[in-house]
Motif scaffolding. Structure first.
Motif, mmCIF file in Angstrom:
data_model
loop_
_atom_site.group_PDB
_atom_site.id
_atom_site.type_symbol
_atom_site.label_atom_id
_atom_site.label_comp_id
_atom_site.label_asym_id
_atom_site.label_seq_id
_atom_site.Cartn_x
_atom_site.Cartn_y
_atom_site.Cartn_z
ATOM 1 N N ALA A 1 0.841 -1.203 0.000
ATOM 2 C CA ALA A 1 0.000 0.000 0.000
ATOM 3 C C ALA A 1 0.871 1.246 0.000
ATOM 4 N N THR A 2 0.441 2.283 -0.731
ATOM 5 C CA THR A 2 1.157 3.549 -0.742
ATOM 6 C C THR A 2 0.714 4.416 0.436
ATOM 7 N N GLU A 3 1.525 5.407 0.741
ATOM 8 C CA GLU A 3 1.195 6.294 1.857
ATOM 9 C C GLU A 3 -0.095 7.060 1.588
ATOM 10 N N ALA A 4 -0.293 7.508 0.347
ATOM 11 C CA ALA A 4 -1.490 8.276 0.017
ATOM 12 C C ALA A 4 -2.754 7.428 0.145
ATOM 13 N N ALA A 5 -2.694 6.190 -0.347
ATOM 14 C CA ALA A 5 -3.870 5.325 -0.281
ATOM 15 C C ALA A 5 -4.207 4.966 1.151
ATOM 16 N N LEU A 6 -3.181 4.687 1.959
ATOM 17 C CA LEU A 6 -3.439 4.332 3.349
ATOM 18 C C LEU A 6 -3.955 5.540 4.132
ATOM 19 N N SER A 7 -3.510 6.741 3.766
ATOM 20 C CA SER A 7 -4.028 7.947 4.401
ATOM 21 C C SER A 7 -5.504 8.129 4.096
ATOM 22 N N ALA A 8 -5.905 7.814 2.871
ATOM 23 C CA ALA A 8 -7.323 7.894 2.512
ATOM 24 C C ALA A 8 -8.155 6.900 3.309
ATOM 25 N N LEU A 9 -7.621 5.714 3.504
ATOM 26 C CA LEU A 9 -8.324 4.720 4.317
ATOM 27 C C LEU A 9 -8.445 5.189 5.765
ATOM 28 N N HIS B 1 6.950 -0.132 4.521
ATOM 29 C CA HIS B 1 8.208 0.533 4.860
ATOM 30 C C HIS B 1 7.907 1.724 5.762
ATOM 31 N N ASP B 2 8.936 2.441 6.125
ATOM 32 C CA ASP B 2 8.791 3.499 7.125
ATOM 33 C C ASP B 2 7.805 4.578 6.694
ATOM 34 N N ALA B 3 7.817 4.966 5.425
ATOM 35 C CA ALA B 3 6.924 6.034 4.967
ATOM 36 C C ALA B 3 5.460 5.637 5.093
ATOM 37 N N VAL B 4 5.165 4.379 4.847
ATOM 38 C CA VAL B 4 3.777 3.911 4.953
ATOM 39 C C VAL B 4 3.302 3.972 6.399
ATOM 40 N N LEU B 5 4.213 3.767 7.342
ATOM 41 C CA LEU B 5 3.828 3.787 8.753
ATOM 42 C C LEU B 5 3.412 5.182 9.203
ATOM 43 N N ARG B 6 3.808 6.211 8.474
ATOM 44 C CA ARG B 6 3.337 7.554 8.789
ATOM 45 C C ARG B 6 1.832 7.650 8.562
ATOM 46 N N ALA B 7 1.351 6.992 7.513
ATOM 47 C CA ALA B 7 -0.091 6.967 7.256
ATOM 48 C C ALA B 7 -0.808 6.037 8.219
ATOM 49 N N ALA B 8 -0.162 4.922 8.572
ATOM 50 C CA ALA B 8 -0.785 3.998 9.529
ATOM 51 C C ALA B 8 -0.962 4.653 10.878
ATOM 52 N N ALA B 9 -0.061 5.565 11.235
ATOM 53 C CA ALA B 9 -0.169 6.262 12.515
ATOM 54 C C ALA B 9 -1.387 7.163 12.575
ATOM 55 N N VAL C 1 11.842 -2.338 4.225
ATOM 56 C CA VAL C 1 12.555 -2.017 5.459
ATOM 57 C C VAL C 1 11.624 -1.312 6.436
ATOM 58 N N VAL C 2 11.500 -1.891 7.620
ATOM 59 C CA VAL C 2 10.841 -1.233 8.744
ATOM 60 C C VAL C 2 11.903 -1.053 9.814
ATOM 61 N N SER C 3 12.306 0.194 10.044
ATOM 62 C CA SER C 3 13.426 0.484 10.943
ATOM 63 C C SER C 3 12.932 1.214 12.188
ATOM 64 N N ASP C 4 13.887 1.710 12.978
ATOM 65 C CA ASP C 4 13.550 2.480 14.176
ATOM 66 C C ASP C 4 12.747 3.735 13.841
ATOM 67 N N ILE C 5 13.004 4.315 12.678
ATOM 68 C CA ILE C 5 12.282 5.527 12.287
ATOM 69 C C ILE C 5 10.789 5.230 12.157
ATOM 70 N N GLY C 6 10.464 4.153 11.446
ATOM 71 C CA GLY C 6 9.066 3.783 11.283
ATOM 72 C C GLY C 6 8.407 3.387 12.592
ATOM 73 N N LEU C 7 9.134 2.651 13.429
ATOM 74 C CA LEU C 7 8.565 2.232 14.714
ATOM 75 C C LEU C 7 8.305 3.432 15.618
ATOM 76 N N THR C 8 9.185 4.438 15.577
ATOM 77 C CA THR C 8 8.983 5.631 16.395
ATOM 78 C C THR C 8 7.788 6.438 15.912
ATOM 79 N N ILE C 9 7.664 6.593 14.590
ATOM 80 C CA ILE C 9 6.499 7.291 14.028
ATOM 81 C C ILE C 9 5.216 6.566 14.402
ATOM 82 N N LEU C 10 5.256 5.263 14.300
ATOM 83 C CA LEU C 10 4.084 4.459 14.636
ATOM 84 C C LEU C 10 3.717 4.603 16.110
ATOM 85 N N ALA C 11 4.726 4.561 16.973
ATOM 86 C CA ALA C 11 4.467 4.644 18.412
ATOM 87 C C ALA C 11 3.820 5.966 18.792
ATOM 88 N N GLN C 12 4.222 7.052 18.146
ATOM 89 C CA GLN C 12 3.680 8.360 18.486
ATOM 90 C C GLN C 12 2.257 8.550 17.989
#
Length: 445
Positions: free
Chosen positions: A166-174, A190-198, A219-230
């Motif tokens: 899924a792309t960040e834009a599509a997940l943001s719409a959802l 990946h990390d960018a998609v997790l910004r929309a999941a948050a 890649v799901v790294s510390d950056i994505g996990l931190t964005i997700l956690a917040q």
């Protein structure tokens, strides 16, 4: 009844009847039997259909168009195989009340009429002789994006959704259109998609699949996990499959997601030292580690590991436990566990298992498929657990009945539940070899 002039014999007519013109009387054809279900409202028919068993709903849907529509309104869970079903609008038209939807198989470009089914523990799809393992088997991002936007506009009541690439834009719409979304599974994320999941503020269950060998790599790294956690502070369960990260990412999850009760780590690619971050999950109840080659390559000093005070369950399945330092660190972090389950773990011998002695509150211990364990090693461990109530031993070939000591037999008699099937010779359909006992009962070898 209908009559035809050619069917009348003239000799049977009287002279008066011969002079009178013949009158034809043709009866109306029989009318079709009326559909009495038309007298019932849709709501009443739905109540009737809801009482029927599941196997009878599909035959009911082919009775007429009305019944087809009504049975479609009853469907809540669906696994989609063809992405065009979304793009055409037929999915939301046919099933307007969906709450649980799995779109992962449809996100792959695969022949639908092939008789070859490729199954993986995370996904399955139809393939042909020309198919090869590659991330190129995923549909183009533009196609996936259009389908998800169409779905978001027509299905605002979704509660559980599984996606791939899924792309960040599509997940943001959802996230904007589906405020009731509580369970989300993201493959090839990946990390960018997790910004929309948050942005899914009501999300409670999240599964992230980063890399699946042969299918896709992300890649799901510390950056994505931190964005997700917040963003997802209401998470209750988090599952990380093939994800990267380290101590910082796990620590951020523990500090921000204060409601997290279950953490699942599968085939991780995390850096050394990540295990110490688990101690920051203050309300964690269950920790599951599955299919990991190494638990933690360098967990660090024991005084820096910390402890999960609220942890109750520790489950290890299909893991490599040859590294004693990492196993000792895991048991140290989970020292308050009341339930320990070890299934099909390689390298688990008596010495490695002895590190579990630090877990002094264990009430249930279940070990299966660990061939290096012996009766002596098992006995030395469970004798230190004074609160043990339930013991299950299955398919551990080096644990023998002949090695049971009188002290161990006495301990068995005090258990509330005992399942003893250590050798494969006990694997019969009638479950011969299983002994279930209650506290105060007797044990027979």
């Amino acid at each position: 009844m209908s009559f035809h002039p050619n069917h009348i014999n003239p000799s049977l007519l009287t002279p008066a009847e011969e002079e009178e013109p013949l009158t034809m009387v043709q009866s109306e054809p029989k009318s079709k039997s009326a559909d009495r279900t038309l007298l019932l409202s849709d709501e009443l028919l739905l109540r009737v259909f809801s009482k029927l068993p599941d196997w009878q709903r599909n035959p009911n849907s082919v009775v007429c168009k009305r019944w087809l529509t009504l049975t479609g309104r009853m469907v809540r869970t669906l696994r989609l195989l063809d992405w065009n079903f979304i793009l055409s609008g037929r999915l939301t038209h046919r099933f307007p009340n969906l709450t649980h939807l799995d779109l992962v198989p449809a996100a792959f470009s695969s022949p639908k009429n092939s008789g070859i089914l490729l199954s993986h523990k995370l996904l399955s799809m139809h393939v042909d002789s020309d198919w090869c393992f590659s991330h190129r088997n995923l549909l183009p991002p533009e196609t996936l994006d259009l389908g998800l936007r169409t779905l978001a506009a027509a299905s605002p009541n979704l509660r559980a959704l599984s996606l791939a690439a899924a792309t960040e834009a599509a997940l943001s719409a959802l996230a904007a259109r589906c405020p009731t979304l509580q369970d989300l599974e993201l493959h090839s994320c990946h990390d960018a998609v997790l910004r929309a999941a948050a942005a899914c503020r009501n999300l409670q269950i999240l599964k992230l699949v980063g890399t699946v060998t042969g299918f896709y790599e992300s890649v799901v790294s510390d950056i994505g996990l931190t964005i997700l956690a917040q963003g997802c502070r209401r998470l209750v369960k988090l599952e990380l499959v093939g994800c990267e990260g380290s101590f910082d990412g796990v620590k951020a999850i523990g500090q921000c997601c204060v409601m997290l009760e279950e953490l699942v780590v599968v085939d991780h690619r995390m850096d050394d030292g990540w295990l110490a971050g688990v101690s920051f999950c203050e309300n964690l109840k269950t920790l599951r580690v599955q299919s990991c080659r190494v638990i933690d390559g360098n967990p660090g000093l024991e005084e820096h590991l910390g402890c999960c005070e609220t942890l109750q369950r520790l489950h290890l399945q299909k893991c490599q436990l040859r590294d004693r330092n990492s196993v000792a660190a895991l048991f140290s972090v989970c020292r308050n566990a009341r339930e320990i389950v070890l299934q099909d773990c390689w390298g688990l011998d008596d010495g490695t298992l002895s590190f579990a002695v630090i877990c002094r509150r264990v009430k249930l211990f279940y070990v299966e498929g660990c061939s290096l364990l012996t009766t002596e090693g098992l006995e030395s461990l469970i004798e230190s657990w004074k609160e043990l109530e339930c013991l299950r031993v299955v398919s551990c070939k080096n644990i023998k009945d002949s090695d049971i000591s009188p002290a161990l037999a006495t301990l068995f008699s005090t258990l509330k539940e005992l399942k003893w099937r250590p050798d494969t010779k006990y694997l019969f359909p009638s479950d011969v070899g299983i002994f279930m006992g209650k506290k105060g009962g007797k044990f027979f070898k």
